[in-house]
Design a protein around this motif. Structure first.
Motif, PDB file in Angstrom:
ATOM      1  N   ALA A  35       0.820  -1.205   0.000  1.00 44.64           N
ATOM      2  CA  ALA A  35       0.000   0.000   0.000  1.00 44.64           C
ATOM      3  C   ALA A  35       0.858   1.261   0.000  1.00 44.64           C
ATOM      4  N   GLU A  36       1.883   1.282   0.825  1.00 39.99           N
ATOM      5  CA  GLU A  36       2.742   2.466   0.899  1.00 39.99           C
ATOM      6  C   GLU A  36       3.498   2.684  -0.403  1.00 39.99           C
ATOM      7  N   PHE A  43       0.391   6.274  -7.303  1.00 39.34           N
ATOM      8  CA  PHE A  43      -0.971   5.777  -7.501  1.00 39.34           C
ATOM      9  C   PHE A  43      -1.930   6.565  -6.611  1.00 39.34           C
ATOM     10  N   ASP A  44      -2.911   7.229  -7.232  1.00 39.49           N
ATOM     11  CA  ASP A  44      -3.850   8.044  -6.462  1.00 39.49           C
ATOM     12  C   ASP A  44      -5.289   7.561  -6.610  1.00 39.49           C
ATOM     13  N   GLY A  45      -5.451   6.326  -7.085  1.00 42.46           N
ATOM     14  CA  GLY A  45      -6.791   5.776  -7.217  1.00 42.46           C
ATOM     15  C   GLY A  45      -7.296   5.211  -5.900  1.00 42.46           C
ATOM     16  N   ALA A  46      -8.416   4.518  -5.974  1.00 42.39           N
ATOM     17  CA  ALA A  46      -9.010   3.909  -4.783  1.00 42.39           C
ATOM     18  C   ALA A  46      -8.130   2.757  -4.320  1.00 42.39           C
ATOM     19  N   LEU A  47      -7.790   2.742  -3.032  1.00 40.59           N
ATOM     20  CA  LEU A  47      -6.893   1.727  -2.488  1.00 40.59           C
ATOM     21  C   LEU A  47      -7.514   1.159  -1.217  1.00 40.59           C
ATOM     22  N   THR A  48      -7.871  -0.120  -1.264  1.00 41.50           N
ATOM     23  CA  THR A  48      -8.491  -0.792  -0.130  1.00 41.50           C
ATOM     24  C   THR A  48      -7.496  -1.756   0.492  1.00 41.50           C
ATOM     25  N   GLN A  73       6.104  -3.063  25.459  1.00 39.33           N
ATOM     26  CA  GLN A  73       4.662  -3.000  25.503  1.00 39.33           C
ATOM     27  C   GLN A  73       4.111  -3.193  24.089  1.00 39.33           C
ATOM     28  N   PRO A  74       2.904  -3.710  23.951  1.00 37.63           N
ATOM     29  CA  PRO A  74       2.358  -4.010  22.613  1.00 37.63           C
ATOM     30  C   PRO A  74       2.351  -2.828  21.654  1.00 37.63           C
ATOM     31  N   ASP A  75       2.162  -1.590  22.167  1.00 37.20           N
ATOM     32  CA  ASP A  75       2.081  -0.460  21.240  1.00 37.20           C
ATOM     33  C   ASP A  75       3.411  -0.178  20.545  1.00 37.20           C
ATOM     34  N   ARG A  76       4.490  -0.753  21.066  1.00 38.00           N
ATOM     35  CA  ARG A  76       5.806  -0.491  20.463  1.00 38.00           C
ATOM     36  C   ARG A  76       5.984  -1.214  19.133  1.00 38.00           C
ATOM     37  N   ILE A  77       5.219  -2.250  18.872  1.00 37.05           N
ATOM     38  CA  ILE A  77       5.431  -3.023  17.643  1.00 37.05           C
ATOM     39  C   ILE A  77       4.498  -2.608  16.516  1.00 37.05           C
ATOM     40  N   ALA A  78       3.701  -1.563  16.712  1.00 35.97           N
ATOM     41  CA  ALA A  78       2.853  -1.075  15.619  1.00 35.97           C
ATOM     42  C   ALA A  78       3.727  -0.662  14.438  1.00 35.97           C
ATOM     43  N   LEU A  79       3.372  -1.120  13.252  1.00 33.65           N
ATOM     44  CA  LEU A  79       4.158  -0.772  12.071  1.00 33.65           C
ATOM     45  C   LEU A  79       3.987   0.693  11.685  1.00 33.65           C
ATOM     46  N   ARG A  80       2.798   1.234  11.909  1.00 27.52           N
ATOM     47  CA  ARG A  80       2.539   2.639  11.627  1.00 27.52           C
ATOM     48  C   ARG A  80       1.529   3.176  12.635  1.00 27.52           C
ATOM     49  N   THR A  81       1.587   4.451  12.877  1.00 30.47           N
ATOM     50  CA  THR A  81       0.599   5.079  13.745  1.00 30.47           C
ATOM     51  C   THR A  81      -0.715   5.225  12.980  1.00 30.47           C
ATOM     52  N   PRO A  82      -1.826   5.383  13.692  1.00 32.57           N
ATOM     53  CA  PRO A  82      -3.099   5.633  13.005  1.00 32.57           C
ATOM     54  C   PRO A  82      -3.021   6.848  12.086  1.00 32.57           C
ATOM     55  N   GLU A  83      -2.269   7.878  12.502  1.00 33.58           N
ATOM     56  CA  GLU A  83      -2.144   9.082  11.679  1.00 33.58           C
ATOM     57  C   GLU A  83      -1.421   8.786  10.369  1.00 33.58           C
ATOM     58  N   ALA A  84      -0.381   7.945  10.443  1.00 32.62           N
ATOM     59  CA  ALA A  84       0.353   7.594   9.223  1.00 32.62           C
ATOM     60  C   ALA A  84      -0.522   6.778   8.282  1.00 32.62           C
ATOM     61  N   LEU A  85      -1.348   5.922   8.832  1.00 34.97           N
ATOM     62  CA  LEU A  85      -2.270   5.157   7.994  1.00 34.97           C
ATOM     63  C   LEU A  85      -3.302   6.074   7.350  1.00 34.97           C
ATOM     64  N   ASP A  86      -3.803   7.025   8.114  1.00 30.93           N
ATOM     65  CA  ASP A  86      -4.780   7.973   7.559  1.00 30.93           C
ATOM     66  C   ASP A  86      -4.192   8.746   6.388  1.00 30.93           C
ATOM     67  N   ALA A  87      -2.901   9.067   6.478  1.00 26.57           N
ATOM     68  CA  ALA A  87      -2.257   9.859   5.429  1.00 26.57           C
ATOM     69  C   ALA A  87      -2.178   9.123   4.101  1.00 26.57           C
ATOM     70  N   LEU A  88      -2.333   7.797   4.144  1.00 25.71           N
ATOM     71  CA  LEU A  88      -2.278   7.021   2.903  1.00 25.71           C
ATOM     72  C   LEU A  88      -3.586   7.073   2.120  1.00 25.71           C
ATOM     73  N   GLY A  89      -4.622   7.586   2.727  1.00 24.19           N
ATOM     74  CA  GLY A  89      -5.892   7.680   2.020  1.00 24.19           C
ATOM     75  C   GLY A  89      -6.480   6.327   1.677  1.00 24.19           C
ATOM     76  N   LEU A  90      -6.459   5.422   2.634  1.00 28.70           N
ATOM     77  CA  LEU A  90      -6.913   4.052   2.401  1.00 28.70           C
ATOM     78  C   LEU A  90      -8.387   3.891   2.738  1.00 28.70           C
ATOM     79  N   ASP A  91      -9.003   2.958   2.055  1.00 30.16           N
ATOM     80  CA  ASP A  91     -10.261   2.386   2.534  1.00 30.16           C
ATOM     81  C   ASP A  91      -9.829   1.209   3.396  1.00 30.16           C
ATOM     82  N   LEU A  92      -9.648   1.465   4.688  1.00 28.68           N
ATOM     83  CA  LEU A  92      -9.037   0.495   5.587  1.00 28.68           C
ATOM     84  C   LEU A  92     -10.109  -0.378   6.219  1.00 28.68           C
ATOM     85  N   ARG A  93     -10.043  -1.674   5.942  1.00 25.01           N
ATOM     86  CA  ARG A  93     -11.028  -2.617   6.471  1.00 25.01           C
ATOM     87  C   ARG A  93     -10.323  -3.566   7.436  1.00 25.01           C
ATOM     88  N   LEU A  94     -10.251  -3.195   8.706  1.00 25.52           N
ATOM     89  CA  LEU A  94      -9.609  -4.038   9.702  1.00 25.52           C
ATOM     90  C   LEU A  94     -10.661  -4.855  10.440  1.00 25.52           C
TER      91      LEU A  94
END
Length: 426
Positions: A35-36, A43-48, A73-94
């Motif tokens: 995705a990144e 690529f600026d199209g729709a990305l899910t 602690q578990p939060d240390r292993i996050a690959l990206r912050t929620p803000e960084a994910l938001d910046a990708l403009g994803l249709d994020l389906r978790l």
């Protein structure tokens, strides 16, 4: 204004033939890298991005090390912050699973009903742990180690004096055994093969790793098959071996390998065989690519198909797959030199290359007894890979280039021997 300029810049770089809707199934290292890379390459199209775990994507290697030890602690292993994910403009389906694929209609069916359409698809659904025969997963005290929940649940059970039986002495089982011993648990490591990891790294290296566990107080039962579990009121309390002996246990970790998550692709028309079968470009079908642990692809550097369950490969293949997805008329073969590492006690194990099926192993520097060495591997007449224990990265990295260049075996070993003989101040 700045956002408009960025958007216009991306649009200027976007060929008209690029797909408008791309779906990435799998939100771990490979899927996130895909995705990144798509966004980074314009690529600026729709990305899910679809992931079956509810939380933000996280790194898995620390699960059997820092998380299991309780160092992080578990939060240390996050690959990206929620803000960084938001910046990708994803249709994020978790927290959503892909349940089916229609190649003709170009849709992915989702758990809970509904589907998502695509013009380009990346499959990065990873693997899940193998389990012992029978309904052992329903027993209290039986663990696997794949998710953050798995790691934290086992961590809560580990303490001084508690009895842990680890079934399977591969890298995952060995790392967990080392951590558990460090926490004071009584650990028994059960492995059906006579020498742990011999199929992957050779018998000589397998014996070195086995001795390290024994020196740290692990009871190693090599050459022992598991016949079943001993239970009491819905809880596993022991492991019964093939010779009818029983290993008492407070907890049991099953680390006997994994299965690719491809069931949702059955009947889709894609080729499945211990993973999603892909070509040298990571393509499984026109517009459909595989990446990460689930992908079995042809690596032209070694002239064989392979499926690799290592963190570095997941990210690299995620990037390579989407670049070929965007440029199908000029694809580049995905021909990496695989890399993996493992931390066990005070040993850092690092390896480059394709070691499985090797025909010869030569220690070119250091000593097996001291557990500080470099070992080179031969397949045919060429250098297939190298493994180091207790060696600095600078001593191992040059071998990666030699493997990538297809160096001949004799030349590689003779060069190493001359370097070993050279005076330190030369």
């Amino acid at each position: 204004m700045e956002a408009d300029v960025v958007s216009e810049s991306r649009a200027a770089r976007r060929p008209e033939r690029w797909p408008r809707r791309i779906v990435v199934v799998g939100a771990s290292a490979a899927g996130l890298a895909a995705a990144e890379t798509l966004r980074r390459d314009g690529f600026d199209g729709a990305l899910t991005l679809i992931g079956d775990e509810p939380g933000v994507p996280y790194d898995r290697p620390p699960l059997s090390k820092q998380i299991l030890r309780g160092d992080w602690q578990p939060d240390r292993i996050a690959l990206r912050t929620p803000e960084a994910l938001d910046a990708l403009g994803l249709d994020l389906r978790l927290g959503v699973r892909a349940t089916g694929l229609d190649l003709a209609e170009r849709t992915v069916a989702l758990s809970g009903g509904g589907s998502v359409a695509y013009d380009g698809l990346v499959i990065a659904t990873g693997v899940r742990p193998r389990r012992l025969p029978g309904d052992t997963g329903a027993l209290t005290g039986v663990h696997v180690l794949r998710t953050l929940h798995d790691a934290t649940a086992l961590r809560e059970r580990l303490a001084a004096g508690r009895r842990l039986v680890v079934v399977g002495a591969g890298f995952l089982g060995a790392e967990a055994a080392a951590v558990a011993r460090g926490l004071g648990a009584q650990v028994t490591l059960v492995e059906p093969a006579p020498v742990p990891l011999a199929h992957a790294v050779g018998e000589e290296i397998g014996r070195v790793l086995a001795r390290a566990h024994q020196d740290h107080g692990v009871a190693l039962r090599a050459g022992s098959a598991v016949a079943g579990l001993v239970t009491d009121a819905g809880r596993a309390v022991g492991v019964r071996l093939g010779d009818a002996s029983v290993l008492p246990a407070d907890d049991i970790l099953v680390a006997i390998g994994s299965r690719p998550n491809t069931e949702w692709l059955e009947g889709s028309g894609l080729t499945l065989g211990d993973g999603l079968v892909c070509d040298r470009f990571s393509a499984a079908a026109p517009g459909v690519y595989g990446a990460g642990d689930v992908a079995r692809w042809y690596n032209p550097l070694f002239g064989t198909t392979m499926r690799i369950e290592h963190r570095t490969n997941a990210a690299e293949q995620g990037m390579a797959a989407v670049r070929n997805l965007l440029r199908p008329d000029a694809p580049l073969p995905y021909a990496p030199v695989p890399y993996f590492w493992s931390d066990q006690y005070d040993m850092k194990v690092q390896a480059y290359g394709h070691l499985r099926g090797h025909e010869e192993l030569a220690v070119v520097e250091g000593s097996l007894v001291e557990r500080r060495f470099l070992a080179a591997y031969r397949t045919g007449d060429r250098l297939a890979g190298v493994l180091g224990i207790g060696m600095p990265p600078r001593a191992i990295r040059p071998w990666r280039a030699a493997v990538a260049a297809g160096a001949g075996w004799r030349q590689a070993v003779e060069t190493a021997e001359r370097a070993a003989e050279r005076p330190v101040d030369a």
